[in-house]
Scaffold this motif. Sequence first.
Motif, PDB file in Angstrom:
ATOM      1  N   LEU A  67       0.884  -1.160  -0.070  1.00  0.00           N
ATOM      2  CA  LEU A  67      -0.010   0.009  -0.118  1.00  0.00           C
ATOM      3  C   LEU A  67       0.848   1.145  -0.090  1.00  0.00           C
ATOM      4  O   LEU A  67       0.521   2.407  -0.637  1.00  0.00           O
ATOM      5  N   ASP A  68       1.920   1.177   0.666  1.00  0.00           N
ATOM      6  CA  ASP A  68       3.011   2.351   0.597  1.00  0.00           C
ATOM      7  C   ASP A  68       3.691   2.579  -0.785  1.00  0.00           C
ATOM      8  O   ASP A  68       4.390   3.401  -0.659  1.00  0.00           O
ATOM      9  N   GLY A  69       3.679   1.313  -1.395  1.00  0.00           N
ATOM     10  CA  GLY A  69       4.692   1.279  -2.623  1.00  0.00           C
ATOM     11  C   GLY A  69       6.003   1.179  -2.133  1.00  0.00           C
ATOM     12  O   GLY A  69       7.014   1.494  -3.119  1.00  0.00           O
ATOM     13  N   ARG A  70       6.563   0.477  -1.135  1.00  0.00           N
ATOM     14  CA  ARG A  70       7.840   0.219  -0.708  1.00  0.00           C
ATOM     15  C   ARG A  70       8.210  -1.148  -1.398  1.00  0.00           C
ATOM     16  O   ARG A  70       7.500  -2.039  -1.580  1.00  0.00           O
ATOM     17  N   ASN A  71       9.733  -1.507  -1.405  1.00  0.00           N
ATOM     18  CA  ASN A  71      10.306  -2.535  -1.423  1.00  0.00           C
ATOM     19  C   ASN A  71       9.515  -3.730  -0.416  1.00  0.00           C
ATOM     20  O   ASN A  71       9.654  -3.503   0.632  1.00  0.00           O
ATOM     21  N   LEU A  72       9.056  -4.860  -0.946  1.00  0.00           N
ATOM     22  CA  LEU A  72       8.624  -5.853  -0.293  1.00  0.00           C
ATOM     23  C   LEU A  72       9.561  -6.502   0.687  1.00  0.00           C
ATOM     24  O   LEU A  72       9.415  -6.955   1.915  1.00  0.00           O
TER      25      LEU A  72
END
Length: 104
Positions: free
Chosen positions: A80-85
């Motif tokens: 949801l934040d668009g960060r690296n998983l």
Amino acid sequence: RWAKHVLEIPKAWIMTMVYILITISMGKPFVSGIAAACGMDSWVNNQPLHPTPAMQACLVADALIYLFAPQWCCLLIRVLDGRNLWHRMAGRMLVIGDIPWVAQ
């Protein structure tokens, strides 16, 4: 951006807590609730201490959901934040080598 990393774990635990409170208070965990809604016979001879093999598999799946829910919530927050998983999935560690043969 730093706050997203710091607040990720508390957010994941809150999401897990809400999930557990909802499913337990309703009396229907996710997989077992779907199985019951689809009409799956849950108990052998209507005895609650003897689940059918199919219901036993559903209960194991529910237990795995409860077990891994905080990690899955962290992944959901990152999506949801668009960060690296997979960035820093474990905690940070500081190792101090204060003996001569480690420092060389």
